[in-house]
Design a protein around this motif. Sequence first.
Motif, PDB file in Angstrom:
ATOM      1  N   GLY A   1       0.687  -1.289  -0.058  1.00 12.54           N
ATOM      2  CA  GLY A   1       0.144   0.039   0.002  1.00 12.54           C
ATOM      3  C   GLY A   1       0.803   0.971  -0.113  1.00 12.54           C
ATOM      4  N   ILE A   2       0.323   2.284  -0.757  1.00 13.42           N
ATOM      5  CA  ILE A   2       1.209   3.374  -1.067  1.00 13.42           C
ATOM      6  C   ILE A   2       0.338   4.627  -0.734  1.00 13.42           C
ATOM      7  N   ILE A   3       0.638   5.573   0.270  1.00 14.66           N
ATOM      8  CA  ILE A   3      -0.009   6.817   0.450  1.00 14.66           C
ATOM      9  C   ILE A   3       0.957   8.041   0.195  1.00 14.66           C
ATOM     10  N   TYR A   4       0.429   8.704  -0.859  1.00 16.90           N
ATOM     11  CA  TYR A   4       1.342   9.948  -1.405  1.00 16.90           C
ATOM     12  C   TYR A   4       0.641  11.041  -1.536  1.00 16.90           C
ATOM     13  N   SER A   5       1.287  12.179  -1.329  1.00 21.01           N
ATOM     14  CA  SER A   5       0.702  13.651  -1.622  1.00 21.01           C
ATOM     15  C   SER A   5       0.634  13.808  -3.024  1.00 21.01           C
ATOM     16  N   SER A   6      -0.037  14.855  -3.440  1.00 21.47           N
ATOM     17  CA  SER A   6      -0.666  15.146  -4.644  1.00 21.47           C
ATOM     18  C   SER A   6       0.430  16.071  -5.280  1.00 21.47           C
TER      19      SER A   6
ATOM     20  N   ILE B   1      12.754   3.743   8.088  1.00 20.84           N
ATOM     21  CA  ILE B   1      13.213   5.019   7.379  1.00 20.84           C
ATOM     22  C   ILE B   1      14.459   4.720   6.349  1.00 20.84           C
ATOM     23  N   ILE B   2      14.191   4.710   5.219  1.00 19.02           N
ATOM     24  CA  ILE B   2      15.339   4.392   4.242  1.00 19.02           C
ATOM     25  C   ILE B   2      15.715   5.808   3.473  1.00 19.02           C
ATOM     26  N   ARG B   3      16.975   6.018   3.174  1.00 20.97           N
ATOM     27  CA  ARG B   3      17.558   7.312   2.556  1.00 20.97           C
ATOM     28  C   ARG B   3      19.068   6.748   2.322  1.00 20.97           C
ATOM     29  N   PRO B   4      19.440   7.694   1.104  1.00 16.14           N
ATOM     30  CA  PRO B   4      20.755   7.746   0.971  1.00 16.14           C
ATOM     31  C   PRO B   4      21.726   8.260   2.107  1.00 16.14           C
ATOM     32  N   ILE B   5      22.780   7.486   2.297  1.00 16.63           N
ATOM     33  CA  ILE B   5      23.541   8.064   3.517  1.00 16.63           C
ATOM     34  C   ILE B   5      25.112   8.454   3.138  1.00 16.63           C
ATOM     35  N   ASP B   6      25.594   9.125   3.872  1.00 12.25           N
ATOM     36  CA  ASP B   6      27.005   9.759   3.418  1.00 12.25           C
ATOM     37  C   ASP B   6      27.887   8.532   3.950  1.00 12.25           C
ATOM     38  N   ARG B   7      29.213   8.316   3.593  1.00 10.12           N
ATOM     39  CA  ARG B   7      30.119   7.344   3.939  1.00 10.12           C
ATOM     40  C   ARG B   7      30.357   7.445   5.375  1.00 10.12           C
ATOM     41  N   PHE B   8      30.589   8.814   5.953  1.00 10.40           N
ATOM     42  CA  PHE B   8      30.886   8.746   7.312  1.00 10.40           C
ATOM     43  C   PHE B   8      29.841   8.375   8.502  1.00 10.40           C
TER      44      PHE B   8
ATOM     45  N   GLY C   1       0.127  -0.772  14.907  1.00  6.37           N
ATOM     46  CA  GLY C   1       0.325  -1.662  15.705  1.00  6.37           C
ATOM     47  C   GLY C   1       1.184  -2.660  15.315  1.00  6.37           C
ATOM     48  N   GLU C   2       0.949  -3.931  15.954  1.00  9.34           N
ATOM     49  CA  GLU C   2       2.042  -5.046  15.633  1.00  9.34           C
ATOM     50  C   GLU C   2       1.790  -5.868  14.192  1.00  9.34           C
ATOM     51  N   ASP C   3       0.715  -5.636  13.756  1.00 11.39           N
ATOM     52  CA  ASP C   3       0.358  -6.198  12.554  1.00 11.39           C
ATOM     53  C   ASP C   3       0.854  -5.704  11.228  1.00 11.39           C
ATOM     54  N   TYR C   4       1.438  -4.437  11.175  1.00  8.85           N
ATOM     55  CA  TYR C   4       1.584  -3.662  10.008  1.00  8.85           C
ATOM     56  C   TYR C   4       3.093  -3.219  10.076  1.00  8.85           C
ATOM     57  N   VAL C   5       3.791  -3.125   8.868  1.00  8.40           N
ATOM     58  CA  VAL C   5       4.977  -2.536   8.558  1.00  8.40           C
ATOM     59  C   VAL C   5       4.963  -1.244   7.951  1.00  8.40           C
ATOM     60  N   TRP C   6       5.261  -0.134   8.408  1.00  5.84           N
ATOM     61  CA  TRP C   6       5.215   1.205   7.726  1.00  5.84           C
ATOM     62  C   TRP C   6       6.577   1.425   7.478  1.00  5.84           C
TER      63      TRP C   6
ATOM     64  N   LYS D   1      -9.393  -1.012   3.794  1.00  4.64           N
ATOM     65  CA  LYS D   1     -10.436  -2.053   2.851  1.00  4.64           C
ATOM     66  C   LYS D   1      -9.569  -3.111   2.352  1.00  4.64           C
ATOM     67  N   LYS D   2      -8.208  -2.717   1.929  1.00  7.61           N
ATOM     68  CA  LYS D   2      -7.546  -3.764   1.175  1.00  7.61           C
ATOM     69  C   LYS D   2      -6.902  -4.411   2.202  1.00  7.61           C
ATOM     70  N   ASP D   3      -6.520  -3.921   3.375  1.00  5.12           N
ATOM     71  CA  ASP D   3      -5.997  -4.384   4.294  1.00  5.12           C
ATOM     72  C   ASP D   3      -4.569  -4.813   3.936  1.00  5.12           C
ATOM     73  N   TYR D   4      -3.743  -4.492   3.261  1.00  5.04           N
ATOM     74  CA  TYR D   4      -2.297  -4.650   3.117  1.00  5.04           C
ATOM     75  C   TYR D   4      -1.735  -4.262   4.295  1.00  5.04           C
ATOM     76  N   ARG D   5      -0.693  -5.215   4.905  1.00  4.89           N
ATOM     77  CA  ARG D   5       0.026  -4.956   5.790  1.00  4.89           C
ATOM     78  C   ARG D   5       1.309  -4.337   5.840  1.00  4.89           C
ATOM     79  N   THR D   6       1.832  -3.976   4.754  1.00  6.93           N
ATOM     80  CA  THR D   6       3.092  -3.358   4.412  1.00  6.93           C
ATOM     81  C   THR D   6       2.628  -2.037   3.599  1.00  6.93           C
ATOM     82  N   ILE D   7       3.103  -0.621   4.283  1.00  4.53           N
ATOM     83  CA  ILE D   7       2.492   0.406   3.697  1.00  4.53           C
ATOM     84  C   ILE D   7       3.630   1.447   3.756  1.00  4.53           C
ATOM     85  N   VAL D   8       3.989   2.012   2.616  1.00  3.22           N
ATOM     86  CA  VAL D   8       4.982   3.089   2.116  1.00  3.22           C
ATOM     87  C   VAL D   8       4.158   4.230   2.178  1.00  3.22           C
TER      88      VAL D   8
END
Length: 912
Positions: free
Chosen positions: A261-266, A385-392, A349-354, A316-323
């Motif tokens: 599942g994806i929630i995004y701004s317009s 949270i996933i993002r590019p990171i510096d080497r340091f 809660g414990e049933d979802y991965v955000w 309604k879809k009840d997908y448990r992985t949401i970005v």
Amino acid sequence: CIVKSLTTPGTRTQTKHSADVTYKLNIYATLNNFLWPTRFEGNMLSPARVRHYKRRLYYQSKPQKILSLFLKIALLSQSQTYSIGDDGFCPLVAFLPFTYNGEEIRTGMAFSHMIAALMAAEDFNARHSTVISPTIFSKAYDRECTVTFPINEPDGFIVANTEGTGNNVAASLLTGLPENGLMRNGPCAIVGGYFNLPTLTASQFATGWDIPLISHGSDDIRLGREHFGHTRATRTSVDLSSISSAVIAHLKHIDRTEFLGIIYSSVEDGTSYAETLKTIAKTAGFNHVQSVKVQYPYTGFKPDRSVRHAMSVIKKKDYRTIVVAITHYEWVKVIPLLADAAEEFGTNGEDYVWMLAGSVDLDQWIMASGPLNTNVTKFLKGVGIIRPIDRFSIPTVDGKEDPFLQSWRRRGDNSSFGELVNRINPIIEGSIGYYNIPTNSSLSRKYFETVLPEPGAGFIYDAVMAIGLGACSAQKRGQQQLKQRKRKIKSDCEDSCSRAFYYCEQKVGCTQCAEGLQDQNSLLTTERGCIPGCIPTESMVATCPTLSDNAIPIVSSNVEEDSDNADKEENSTKYSSNDSDQDFDTGNMHLNGILSTTFFGASGKVIFGEKTGFVFNIRNRPRDSITYGLYNVYEHLGGEEAAELSFHLTDIVQNVSIDYNEIWTSFESFIYYDGTTSPPVLLRGPPEQNYLSSSVRAGGLSLMAFSIFLSAASMVFVFLYRNSNTIKASQPIFLYCLAFGSALMSCGIFTLSFDESHGWNELALSHACMSTPWLLVLGFIIIYSGLFSKLWRINKILQYSQKKVEVKHVAGPFAALTLSVVVVLTCWTILDHYSWVRKETNIETGETYGRCASKNTLAYTTPIGLLMSISVIMTFFMSWKTKDIVSKFSESSWIFYTIFLHVQIYIFGAPI
């Protein structure tokens, strides 16, 4: 009128300075894209979308139109071309986000980026390779490259605060550049910004001025792609497509596949991110992806606008992985609404991965926004949270400190560097976002020892370094092209003089021709166009020796020297290399040099040119050259045992590609909402199985029990009053058959009253399935065959006046129908067992229902239905024949109406 004239067809070819007009039109087009951003799916803009945004442009308010027209005309009037100075000076303009709407975005982030940019400029000027590849500064590089960043000169390095908007960037570039000093001719390159909107605005100016721009944080997928107008831009960070690949790689790594599942701004960032993520997810094997849009002000319950409506769709879809894909500046507004909606619809809660993804430090930004309420704390707990990171930012394993951090700490020993930073700082002392480096040497040393660089510092360091290396490459290529032009002039002159000499020598003789080489009006000049004073060739001197005395070369003598060494210099040591084997030709020599540069810097391997399955973006940094970090937000006990949220880098991933052959390195365990290190088992909520409800089951079994009770009571009644004349006249044997058949049919309710929810397995349910037709069909045949035999016996007695008609005399049809049904049911049981199956009715929600089925059900139900119809027709016919008999002996009228009622039930009930 100016804009209209520039966009009139044929204007380019009719204008004297066509190149300048081309730049102006390019800026005009990109400003259109900036002022009215286009939404797109994947990488293509559909005609329907184009029409939509044309209508959107038409209905803009008058102030918006005036502002946009002003910006376009102002930009057109400023359109010119800048480059590196003859002295090698390369003035820079850096755009950094010190504040946004008057508030500091993150403590010291922009100040840290400014320090990193000046570090790179200083290292480049000194040709220090302590941070980047040790071999990048070769001896030939030191000797011949004269490019420097004039950081110690007035206006040689300008830093501007973007304020998070594009208008502030436009104002800085249109009116902020000084009219004298090094910037009087404009910058040689632009570095920044860190966020998308300022970067896109600055890119439009870079395109018009024909100078490179390198962003160190923008992830907008339009940047650097010519069909979006950003022809002079690149980045040391990566775009949304690459970040999306990292998100998908992580989800695949923890086996969170299939449902997303994806929630995004317009706004542009969120839309492009969601579409890109959806495309990549489907390519990676996610068959079910549901994306839902939200839009400012995010409240209420409107479709494609409110957070609550988006959360209801996800529920309604009840997908448990949401970005979640929200633009940089909207997180503080959206997160509380997401938290409240998640609490309302039970999607936390414990049933979802955000997952929250992007190049901005969302964790600290959110947590620094103020006290968190209970819903926000619950929502963020266990978030990734996933993002590019510096080497340091990568924890050291062998205890060896990162080279960039070492260089950072050494700056504390250089007091002049601190003074340089303070002088260039664009924020006025006492204002929001102002920081400085202490001038005291001990305090300065302490500052660089205790204050670590902020995320993104390594990327801007590499951006500045790439600008310098690209400038050196461009300078060398320019020198080579100059030498090639000089060689061509010499060669053309020699050829022209040689041809003219032989022509002249045949006409007037050697001596006069030799003198004519220095005479503007000689035959050599007027008839052959030879340049007076050209160097005679050896063959000419051999024919006419006086040429060696009379010819005066006007071509510089160093042309010969340059010509002799040209081949050697073409093979000399390069200042930068590119192992992608791509030939970059952007029309800008400086940008070509940047894109051809490869080095190992503060953010990893810096290389440009990525080939994906959809597009070759030569200005994009390959996704596998970046290290991505997975940050875990989890709860711990803070002061006075109060629950607080904190974030930790748990994993890094490298070599992310479209083939997902990534390498994961874990530093600590990722903690999910329930406090464990294992993700939830379910990828989506338990789908609706349409189990038989307890109330329906109880009602059916109650009716079955009541029916069996009546049948049993009837049989007992018949048995007790078997000697009664009325019972004898009704033929007790057939009454027993009717009661038994009725009880048998009622038992069919029992086999239909169970499913998996009541503990029955598939085998037991399959046996129940096959038992159902046996019970229903046999009970039905026994009832109607018994009625037919009962009426037929009465009819025989009255019709033929027989004294006695035994049961066996009318049992033939009863036995024949019963035996026929038993044969068909036996064949069905053996050859094509009627079994329990569960079928999915909705592929998106996973809804199913269970039923009994076999491969060739119709082949068996057709003869069974035919036999049942025969029994009904026979009984109906016999009841009609005995309709005139006294009801004491024959209940033909009641039987007739009962049959009629049954037929109606079958006709209307069977389809239902």
